[in-house]
Design a protein around this motif. Structure first.
Motif, mmCIF file in Angstrom:
data_model
loop_
_atom_site.group_PDB
_atom_site.id
_atom_site.type_symbol
_atom_site.label_atom_id
_atom_site.label_comp_id
_atom_site.label_asym_id
_atom_site.label_seq_id
_atom_site.Cartn_x
_atom_site.Cartn_y
_atom_site.Cartn_z
ATOM 1 N N LEU A 118 9.544 64.850 70.908
ATOM 2 C CA LEU A 118 10.258 65.341 69.733
ATOM 3 C C LEU A 118 10.079 64.419 68.528
ATOM 4 O O LEU A 118 10.287 64.844 67.389
ATOM 5 N N SER A 119 9.691 63.166 68.776
ATOM 6 C CA SER A 119 9.487 62.221 67.680
ATOM 7 C C SER A 119 8.082 62.309 67.104
ATOM 8 O O SER A 119 7.893 62.154 65.888
ATOM 9 N N TYR A 120 7.078 62.565 67.948
ATOM 10 C CA TYR A 120 5.689 62.516 67.501
ATOM 11 C C TYR A 120 5.094 63.875 67.161
ATOM 12 O O TYR A 120 4.130 63.950 66.395
ATOM 13 N N VAL A 121 5.618 64.951 67.740
ATOM 14 C CA VAL A 121 5.079 66.284 67.453
ATOM 15 C C VAL A 121 5.750 66.819 66.190
ATOM 16 O O VAL A 121 6.960 67.102 66.189
ATOM 17 N N ASN A 122 4.981 66.928 65.118
ATOM 18 C CA ASN A 122 5.555 67.319 63.831
ATOM 19 C C ASN A 122 6.245 68.680 63.887
ATOM 20 O O ASN A 122 7.288 68.879 63.264
ATOM 21 N N ALA A 123 5.649 69.629 64.609
ATOM 22 C CA ALA A 123 6.241 70.962 64.704
ATOM 23 C C ALA A 123 7.627 70.890 65.340
ATOM 24 O O ALA A 123 8.570 71.579 64.912
ATOM 25 N N ALA A 124 7.760 70.038 66.360
ATOM 26 C CA ALA A 124 9.052 69.883 67.031
ATOM 27 C C ALA A 124 10.069 69.227 66.104
ATOM 28 O O ALA A 124 11.239 69.637 66.045
ATOM 29 N N ARG A 125 9.628 68.221 65.335
ATOM 30 C CA ARG A 125 10.528 67.547 64.389
ATOM 31 C C ARG A 125 11.024 68.520 63.329
ATOM 32 O O ARG A 125 12.214 68.537 62.982
#
Length: 243
Positions: free
Chosen positions: A49-56
């Motif tokens: 959740l920190s590194y995947v931009n779409a998830a952020r």
């Protein structure tokens, strides 16, 4: 809670001593296996959740993830703490603990997504080092922290009240940063002490109080919450790269 604690007398020699040590060792090993799996799940979700931009971006636009995770976590922790028979019954105890771990992971991941990924990684590294050092200290110190449960609870209440008043009454951004630093530092200290306290409760032996060996889920839950809260507070301290 009092029923989960048992007074421990000094270890004595003989067959009974060997049997009791074996049971306690098996209990500790089971707790750390469960805790390790919990932390592996949480770390994986938090980093994703920190590194995947779409998830952020999704978490930033859909606060229901945070509040749903928060609600599920509260309900499950109440269930696990208040129903001793449930947390001792297989597989219901594992199912509830796994569900709680998932909910708590998404809750912590939602918080971590507000910070720069490098700050999250730094907080994970610092938290891991601190927890390892505190665990080794708890295993080796002669000081009995299990006698200080009441004092730790009082300190925790003071920190929580301080945090609430700081959030409500700060008047400027610079004042908020100072209060945030003080709050995070005090909170990190309290949960560091709680980690030592809960570790010694698990160890038994020479300590005044200990957990029943049947309470492996409860022991893992205690340690997991100590580590998670410590991580969040360390993230507050190092999270200068907040989005």
């Amino acid at each position: 809670m009092a029923s989960d604690l048992e007074s421990q007398s000094p270890w004595k020699g003989g067959v009974g001593d060997f049997s009791e040590r074996s049971i306690r060792f098996a209990f500790i090993r089971k707790v750390y296996v469960i805790l390790g799996l919990q932390l592996l799940i949480t770390t994986s979700i938090v980093l994703t959740l920190s590194y995947v931009n779409a998830a952020r971006e999704y978490l930033g636009e859909h606060m229901w993830v945070f509040w749903t995770s928060f609600g599920i976590s509260i309900v499950l922790i109440i269930v696990l703490v208040c129903i001793p028979n449930l947390r001792r019954t297989v597989p219901a105890n594992y199912i509830c603990l796994f569900a709680f771990t998932l909910a708590e992971s998404f809750l912590v991941g939602s918080i971590a997504s507000l910070y720069a990924p490098d700050a999250v990684c730094m907080a994970i590294g610092i938290c891991a080092a601190v927890c390892l050092a505190l665990t080794l200290f708890a295993f080796n110190t002669k000081f009995d922290f299990t006698l200080w449960g009441g004092f730790l609870y009082v300190f925790l209440v003071i920190v929580v009240i301080f945090g609430l008043f700081s959030a409500v009454f700060y008047t400027s951004y610079s004042e908020f940063r100072i209060l945030n630093l003080v709050y995070a530092s005090l909170g990190a200290l309290v949960f560091s002490l709680y980690l030592v306290f809960d570790t010694q409760l698990m160890l038994g032996g020479k300590h005044k109080y200990s957990l029943n060996p049947e309470e492996y889920v409860f022991a893992a839950l205690n340690l997991y919450l100590d580590i998670i809260n410590l991580f969040i507070l360390i993230l507050l301290l190092v999270g200068g790269g907040r989005r």
